[in-house]
Design a protein around this motif. Structure first.
Motif, PDB file in Angstrom:
ATOM      1  N   GLU A  32       0.808  -1.216   0.000  1.00 47.15           N
ATOM      2  CA  GLU A  32       0.000   0.000   0.000  1.00 47.15           C
ATOM      3  C   GLU A  32       0.845   1.272   0.000  1.00 47.15           C
ATOM      4  N   ALA A  33       2.115   1.166   0.394  1.00 49.07           N
ATOM      5  CA  ALA A  33       3.003   2.327   0.380  1.00 49.07           C
ATOM      6  C   ALA A  33       3.354   2.739  -1.049  1.00 49.07           C
ATOM      7  N   ARG A  34       3.113   1.845  -1.995  1.00 51.11           N
ATOM      8  CA  ARG A  34       3.359   2.128  -3.407  1.00 51.11           C
ATOM      9  C   ARG A  34       2.133   2.840  -3.976  1.00 51.11           C
ATOM     10  N   GLY A  35       2.303   3.519  -5.064  1.00 50.25           N
ATOM     11  CA  GLY A  35       1.160   4.173  -5.693  1.00 50.25           C
ATOM     12  C   GLY A  35       0.554   3.370  -6.822  1.00 50.25           C
ATOM     13  N   THR A 166      11.319  -5.802  -4.345  1.00 52.44           N
ATOM     14  CA  THR A 166      11.772  -6.532  -5.535  1.00 52.44           C
ATOM     15  C   THR A 166      10.660  -7.407  -6.089  1.00 52.44           C
ATOM     16  N   MET A 167      10.010  -8.162  -5.206  1.00 51.16           N
ATOM     17  CA  MET A 167       8.922  -9.039  -5.647  1.00 51.16           C
ATOM     18  C   MET A 167       7.759  -8.231  -6.201  1.00 51.16           C
ATOM     19  N   LEU A 168       7.389  -7.145  -5.535  1.00 51.03           N
ATOM     20  CA  LEU A 168       6.281  -6.316  -6.009  1.00 51.03           C
ATOM     21  C   LEU A 168       6.608  -5.649  -7.339  1.00 51.03           C
ATOM     22  N   ASP A 169       7.847  -5.236  -7.537  1.00 53.33           N
ATOM     23  CA  ASP A 169       8.235  -4.658  -8.829  1.00 53.33           C
ATOM     24  C   ASP A 169       8.004  -5.670  -9.948  1.00 53.33           C
TER      25      ASP A 169
END
Length: 189
Positions: A32-35, A166-169
């Protein structure tokens, strides 16, 4: 990218005293910290899916839209006896088209292996369901050692946070690519 990726985080354990909620809470905070992602938490303990496979069961019908709506999945799983929990397998088997042509990532935990044996088995299952599993995952070896005296988790977040990033990217890249491919050409199995 056309809007945030809809990420379903699936908690795979329903045991009393389980670590899944604590591990998932940390991971959801990272996501959630990502946009670029919007998170929906799916917990096998709350979904109440039937043990016997029945695609018409009310609990399956109620959960189906949430699984179908997801662009990507992250499975939070412990390792029990060198494998993953039975309720997770029931949740996986309760759906079919809802999984297809979507990426999946893993956050695992356990003892010495950190849940990696469970993840390797899950990769085979999700491949059969026409999913793309991302290479990098997050694993907590000796998970109880990552819990602070005050209940905080994880006690040393830097490496864990980087592994999640890394995984989320990778997951976001695949979700965006597959979403675009399905927009151009519907996926068929």
């Amino acid at each position: 990218m056309t809007g945030p990726i809809k990420l379903a985080v699936l908690l795979g354990s329903n045991r009393e005293g389980r670590m899944s909620p604590r591990v998932a809470r940390w991971f959801v905070e990272q996501a959630e910290a990502r946009g670029d992602v919007k998170v929906d938490v799916l917990d096998v303990a709350e979904l109440k899916l039937p043990e016997a496979l029945d695609g018409r069961a009310p609990a399956v019908a109620a959960a189906r839209p949430r699984f179908a709506d997801a662009d990507a999945f992250v499975v939070v799983t412990p390792e029990y006896n060198h494998s993953f929990p039975a309720p997770l397998k029931s949740a996986i088997d309760s759906f079919h088209q809802e999984w297809q042509a979507k990426p999946v990532g893993f956050v695992s935990y356990g003892g010495m292996s950190g849940g990696l044996r469970a993840v390797e088995q899950l990769r085979q299952i999700f491949a059969e369901l026409h999913m793309v599993s991302v290479r990098d995952n997050v694993s907590f070896h000796n998970v109880w050692g990552h819990v602070g005296e005050d209940g905080s988790f994880p006690t040393s977040p830097d490496g864990c946070n980087q592994a999640a990033k890394t995984m989320l990217d990778q997951l976001v890249w695949w979700a965006d690519a597959l979403r675009e491919a399905k927009r151009r050409t519907p996926y068929g199995s």
